[in-house]
Design an enzyme around this catalytic site. Structure first.
Site, PDB file in Angstrom:
ATOM      1  N   ARG A 322       0.832  -1.207   0.000  1.00  0.00           N
ATOM      2  CA  ARG A 322       0.000   0.000   0.000  1.00  0.00           C
ATOM      3  C   ARG A 322       0.865   1.256   0.000  1.00  0.00           C
ATOM      4  NH1 ARG A 322      -5.417   1.847   1.007  1.00  0.00           N
ATOM      5  NH2 ARG A 322      -6.238  -0.278   1.112  1.00  0.00           N
ATOM      6  N   GLU A 733      -9.504   6.099   7.690  1.00  0.00           N
ATOM      7  CA  GLU A 733      -8.072   6.334   7.528  1.00  0.00           C
ATOM      8  C   GLU A 733      -7.701   7.612   6.779  1.00  0.00           C
ATOM      9  OE1 GLU A 733      -5.968   2.073   7.211  1.00  0.00           O
ATOM     10  OE2 GLU A 733      -7.649   2.324   5.844  1.00  0.00           O
TER      11      GLU A 733
END
Length: 782
Positions: A322, A733
């Protein structure tokens, strides 16, 4: 200041409206029950862990005689006592519950003690004697790179010929940024209560984001089938990723003690032990080489991301992936090569943390953009805008637009940051304030100020595609009340409230008609972690499908009873209208029950459109992107390095928000946590591999007095182009990365000390010491 319209009463609030968190009154009154608050059976045992005092060694012998004979001790458990598999890792099978032959980090678990009370267990745990043969420890990224200590060969994600593009560009620059890790410091520590049942049955009540993983690990350690283990989670006192895999050890130890003794067993980590035993956010060292034109538009870039992973894999593979996915943030990279070095070190295995690698990748590219701006003498915001992906409208008009593609081949089709940034720059008066700050800095030699506007583009979905699924269970009772269960977990973010709002909306009933129940692996099986910001997306859709199944059954029954069609049946305001007739929802449920219509249903949802091929580093790993931007103003004292965030303005895209009040809270908290990570939260290990910042007394997080003036708004034009739950967007997030603007604002303040074309190279966390050293470098360079 925050936009906070007066929320309607919780009894009436459904989707797109403010509703208080379902546990809010209990939170503020102290009545919310966490694992250690639950009534503990009077015969319960209390556990403590025996931990390693060295970072790397061969374990020659473990003498536990003094532990066994200590007052109050009922059982001492080590690797030899495990009937199943000695492993608590989430994926790779490389994280032993108890060390057997080798110690791989300071604070590694060697054994567990079960005693009549917690004090006796903790006292006994200190009596174990480990005879070891110490070995050299690899502790830092640099040491790991020099030793070739990698978990796997370097992984590359590339598009085009980056080296050639850099060489051909009119301008080139290179640099390095070092980014520290971060402790989760959840208010409730790791905790588990194991209750033995009949035969091989056991129930564990614990604080975890991933009940199914705990179920699997407990079953594996005990050597029993999954169906023998029930995991229950009502709420967590914070998690931030630190309870995705790190709760495995506590739950397995409690379960093993309960099985071995036949008595309930509870383990609650002491805060110092919690910080020593558990992993942190991964620290990164990012090297970059970039080529750009006269306007600052990137032509090619090479990025090396070296990552401290710790002694085992844990979740480092998807986290590092990621970070690579977000090495572009909001900017098109026409030719890019991203290389990831996953370093094995003799420290606790680092783990998930809000953003899951994405924040570190973004910090790298934001540093690059800032440095390009300084090299050209431009406002960094100007360079950011010039490198943005094309707007959604431009891509819709030209689906073959080459600048729509990321470095991993996914088309960015919903880009709206141009509009968000324009709106924010105007409302925050960015240009006027930047000019005023320049005037201030010219007149003030000691206190310098800085300002920065940074954007966020964050991909939403688990990058392991199979995890993008969820289930829910809904019951309607004949009094019209509804019970809801799903696979998501509540850690304070308001997921339970949002999913309850979805179910209430579907049935047209008041929110207080929906009872939220604890997450339970015996009710909804095979769940994914509540992570990747996907909790509402996945569980909201699953719950909606379950509710619609019941609603369709009731509609079909009532339509037949009233000799009409199901499309003539509607649910709203606690009533069910059938043609020209109207009954209460409770009466409709009773009628369906008497007609032998099932009022219980499961729902299942799997995210569409996503795919990822790791071998070719290409695909569509994300369903959509979440967007936002922040302007932060900061001030520094050039004599001491002390600094303060003065003001932040945020505009964030939540799509059509399910619950604006909860989303505003997530945005505010996310920003503060992100700014804390990058400005003050410093993890320090000594040369022996001991974590020295292992308590709130030595590890500083933002407190109320550190909070700047905050102006937060949801972007009113936001709407998810994809078919998510009521067209909302994830919000867990993405706001954390808004805090990157704090680091860039401090850099801007430091830069004002010296040559306007010289970049200050301020690493994170930008503690007063680092700020002062950066100031001194700027002064020395003239």
């Amino acid at each position: 200041m925050r936009d906070e319209p007066t929320p309607p009463p919780i009894e009436t609030a459904t989707v797109h409206h403010d509703a208080r968190h379902d546990s809010a009154p209990r939170h503020v009154s102290g009545a919310a029950l966490y694992v250690d608050d639950l009534p503990t059976p009077p015969n319960a045992l209390h556990l403590a862990l025996g931990l390693s005092e060295v970072a790397h060694a061969k374990l020659l012998d473990l003498n536990l005689d003094a532990v066994r004979s200590a007052p109050g001790v009922l059982a001492v458990l080590s690797a030899a006592d495990i009937p199943g598999v000695n492993d608590v890792s989430p994926v790779k099978g490389d994280d032993p519950m108890f060390a057997e032959t080798e110690i791989l980090h300071h604070g590694q678990c060697l054994f567990a003690v079960a005693a009549e009370n917690r004090r006796a267990a903790r006292a006994a745990a200190r009596l174990g004697v480990a005879r070891v043969e110490e070995r050299p420890a690899v502790l830092t990224i640099e040491e790991a790179i020099q030793a070739g200590a990698l978990l796997e060969p370097p992984y590359v994600m590339a598009r085009g010929d980056a080296a050639a593009a850099i060489a051909a560009a009119p301008h080139q620059l290179s640099g390095r940024v070092e980014i520290g890790g971060q402790e989760h410091l959840y208010l409730e520590g790791q905790a588990a209560l194991a209750l033995p049942g009949e035969g091989d049955e056991i129930k564990v009540i614990c604080s975890t984001q991933h009940p199914t993983e705990i179920q699997h690990k407990v079953a594996s350690v005990l050597g029993v089938p999954y169906h023998s283990v029930i995991i229950e989670v009502r709420r967590m006192g914070g998690a931030f990723g630190g309870k995705e895999s790190q709760g495995n050890l506590a739950a397995c130890a409690a379960a093993l003690a309960a099985v071995r003794t036949g008595r309930p067993a509870k383990l609650v980590y002491d805060r110092d032990d919690d910080m020593r035993v558990t992993g942190k956010r991964h620290d990164f060292r990012i090297d970059y080489r970039v080529g750009f034109d006269e306007r600052g538009v990137i032509q090619g870039i090479e990025v090396d991301q070296a990552v401290r992973c710790g002694m085992s894999w844990d979740l480092s593979e998807p986290i590092c992936d990621r970070a690579m996915f977000h090495a572009d943030n909001a900017y098109h990279l026409p030719a890019a090569k991203i290389t990831s070095y996953r370093c094995r070190t003799h420290t606790a295995s680092n783990t998930a943390f809000r953003g899951f690698g994405g924040p570190q990748g973004m910090v790298g590219i934001e540093r690059v953009i800032d440095e390009i701006a300084f090299a050209l003498g431009e406002d960094p915001l100007t360079i950011r805008r010039r490198n943005f992906y094309p707007a959604a409208a431009a891509v819709a008009a030209n689906p073959a637009e080459p600048r729509r593609l990321t470095q991993y081949g996914m088309a960015v089709e919903d880009f709206c940051l141009g509009e968000i940034v324009d709106e924010l720059a105007e409302s925050a008066e960015y240009a006027a304030r930047r000019a005023e700050i320049a005037t201030w800095n010219a007149a003030n030699p000691v206190i310098k100020r800085g300002i920065a506007l940074t954007p966020v583009k964050f991909g939403i979905s688990f990058t392991k595609s199979f995890l993008n699924q969820a289930g829910a269970l809904v019951h309607v009772y004949t009094d019209g009340s509804v019970q809801l269960n799903h696979g998501g977990t509540e850690m304070g973010q308001g997921l339970f409230t949002k999913v309850a709002q979805v179910v209430a909306e579907e049935f047209g009933v008041a929110l207080n008609a929906v009872k939220i129940t604890a997450t339970d692996t015996s009710k909804v099986p095979n769940t994914s972690a509540t992570a990747a910001s996907s909790g509402a997306d996945l569980n909201g859709m699953a719950a909606q499908l379950a509710a619609r199944e019941i609603k369709d059954r009731i509609s079909a029954h009532l339509a037949a009873e009233h000799q009409t069609t199901p499309d003539q049946v509607s649910f709203a305001n606690g009533q069910v209208r059938v043609g020209h007739n109207e009954v209460s929802f409770a009466e409709a449920a009773q009628s369906a029950y008497f007609a032998r219509v099932s009022l219980s249903a499961t729902g299942y949802y799997a995210t569409p459109k996503i795919s990822w091929d790791k071998a070719t580093a290409s695909g569509r790993p994300f369903f959509y992107f979440a967007y936002g931007a922040a302007v932060t103003e900061a001030a520094i004292d050039t004599l001491t390095g002390e600094n303060r965030l003065l003001r932040v303005d945020i505009l964030h895209d939540c799509g059509r928000s399910l619950n604006p009040a909860l989303d505003l809270g997530q945005i505010e908290g996310g920003y503060v946590q992100g700014a804390g990570w990058l400005t003050m939260e410093e993890l320090v290990w000594d040369d022996a591999g001991r974590l020295r910042t292992h308590a709130p007394s030595t590890y500083k997080i933002p407190c109320a007095s550190d909070r700047p003036e905050m102006n937060i708004k949801l972007w009113e034009r936001g709407e998810n182009r994809e078919e998510t739950i009521y067209r909302s967007k994830a919000v867990g997030e993405p706001p954390l990365m808004l805090g990157i603007s704090a680091l860039m604002a401090l850099s801007d303040a430091v830069a004002s000390v010296g040559d306007s074309r010289r970049y200050p190279n301020l690493d994170a966390p930008a503690t007063p010491e680092r700020v002062l050293m950066a100031v001194e470098r700027m002064r020395a360079a003239g």
